[in-house]
Scaffold this active site. Structure first.
Site, PDB file in Angstrom:
ATOM      1  CE  LYS A 238      -3.867  -1.908   2.638  1.00 15.57           C
ATOM      2  NZ  LYS A 238      -5.064  -1.597   2.104  1.00 15.57           N
ATOM      3  NE  ARG A 312     -10.984 -10.046  -1.591  1.00 12.10           N
ATOM      4  CZ  ARG A 312     -11.420  -9.139  -2.539  1.00 12.10           C
ATOM      5  NH1 ARG A 312     -11.825  -9.558  -3.681  1.00 12.10           N
ATOM      6  NH2 ARG A 312     -11.521  -8.004  -2.420  1.00 12.10           N
TER       7      ARG A 312
END
Length: 459
Positions: A238, A312
């Protein structure tokens, strides 16, 4: 038991506090003395939501106050009071329905909150007199919200996988629940390969925390929470501004823990299984890589399109395990996608469910509790965005379309088709200070789902 912050059981020296809205303002003003009415007019007070009027006595002393409110049943209508009023004791003036008194107490408690582990607040909140017991349901709901806020606000150095485990163990011990933790390489040995793959690069061992409580004869509810205690994005790193607040990426776990604690505290006739896959998505020599194919507990192979879509990946093992327990309802909470925030903003969590009945129950409870969520579609044609040419499914893809929907569709692949399931994509965060919503961690949809489960348990 001690009352929550912002409350007192002593009525000594408490001043009267009136609740005033735009509707009914004229009647309230007309009941004032001429001097008080003139004071209110001079201050421009008209009962607008979020306003406060302090009323003087004959000699310049405090004589009382009025709180401008909007929706009288919305706890946040009262969230400004603890720090807008002078820091002294106040008592509610007049007769009010129990629902309004409950909303006032909950909003007062939410507004009194400040995260004080590292910094002393500049002032104490005003105190609201209450006759309620410290363990009543409103205060239990407040404690659950505070639990979420505290967990999310705590930096990762003090809230990693070990600390999430410690919190869960303390709660389990207090309520007589069973707890099991599978950590490190034991995840491989016991067939939780996806959780291990995401967390293996960190110096803190990944783990699955499993808490079980309740009578075998009661309805069985499974509660799963995403516990990414910090998310660098992995090798798909990120940027700095995207990483700054990633201590909050365990917000789903915070909701799951708080909900389990609330159910046990209120002794709901339910049997619960709480599952928290707790990891740190770190960069290191053993970090999982884009293009790798990850095994999962269900046997579905997953190609890693992006290591920053890690939540996920850990959830798929936890959801599979939850399904193996044969609950009648499976709920999961996760700070899963920025796409949900783009679609609905920071305040509305995105709700997905494979059954209309469950979705409608949660929506109805959210409207009643003033703790709204918004249903989004499980539009299955969008599974094409998760196509992999070498594995059963990819955890992402090149398209930026429908990012929240595709994340929910990914999770659904790991839920038994005949199991009622709902997924809440939560932000778990306030970007800036607002009345009752201080900047930092936030519980969202928690009061609504508790009300839904309470109603189901009573049915």
């Amino acid at each position: 038991m001690t009352l929550p912050l912002g409350f007192t059981s002593s009525d000594a020296d408490a001043l009267p506090l009136a609740l005033v809205g735009r509707v009914g303002f004229n009647a309230w003003r007309d009941a004032l003395t001429p001097a008080a009415a003139a004071w209110a007019q001079a201050q421009g007070f008209d009962g607008s939501a979020g306003s406060v009027l302090v009323l003087p006595g004959e000699h310049g002393e405090l004589a009382g106050a009025a709180l401008g409110i909007g929706d009288a049943l919305d706890p946040y209508s009262y969230g400004h009071a603890p720090f807008a009023l002078p820091a002294r004791s106040w008592r509610l003036q007049g007769e009010h329905d129990a629902a309004i008194r409950d909303a006032l107490r909950l909003g007062w408690g939410l507004g009194s909150y400040r995260f004080s582990r590292y910094k002393t607040p500049s002032r104490a909140p005003a105190l609201l007199h209450t006759d309620a017991a410290a363990d009543d349901e409103v205060f239990a709901l407040l404690a659950a919200s505070v639990r979420v806020r505290d967990l999310v606000n705590t930096p990762t150095e003090h809230m990693g996988p070990d600390e999430l485990e410690a919190v869960s163990r303390e709660i389990a011990q207090r309520f007589g629940a069973d707890i099991e933790v599978i950590a490190g390489d034991a995840l491989i040995a016991q067939n939780f390969p996806a959780i291990h793959a995401v967390g293996r690069a960190s110096h803190r061992a990944p783990r699955l925390i499993a808490l079980r409580w309740g009578d075998e004869s009661h309805p069985h509810i499974a509660i799963v929470g995403k516990g990414v205690c910090f998310d660098t994005g992995g090798l798909d790193l990120k940027p700095a501004d995207g990483m700054r607040w990633m201590k909050k990426d365990m917000g789903g776990a915070a909701h799951a823990i708080a909900l389990a604690e609330l159910i046990m505290a209120r002794k709901l006739p339910l049997r619960i299984t709480m599952l928290v896959p707790a990891v740190e998505n770190a960069v290191g020599p053993d970090a999982f890589r884009p293009g790798e194919v990850i095994a999962t507990r269900q046997g579905i192979s997953v190609e890693i399109d992006n290591t920053d879509a890690e939540g996920r990946v850990i959830l798929c093992d936890a959801l599979t395990y939850a399904g193996e327990q044969s609950p009648e309802l499976l709920l999961d909470f996760a700070t899963l996608t920025g796409a949900a925030r783009i679609a609905l903003g920071p305040d509305l969590p995105a709700l997905y469910s494979n059954q209309d009945e469950i979705a409608n129950q949660w929506l109805d409870a959210g409207a009643h509790q003033r703790d709204q969520v918004w249903r989004m579609p499980l539009w299955r044609p969008y599974l094409r965005y998760l196509t992999s040419h070498i594995a059963d499914i990819a955890n992402g893809g090149p398209s930026k379309m429908a990012g929240s929907v595709t994340a929910a569709l990914y999770l659904e692949r790991f839920v038994p088709a005949d199991l009622a399931w709902a997924h809440l994509d939560v932000y778990s965060w306030n970007d800036a200070d607002r009345p009752g919503r201080p900047a930092g961690g936030e519980a969202q949809g928690l009061r609504a789902v508790y009300a839904m489960l309470k109603a189901r348990a009573a049915a």
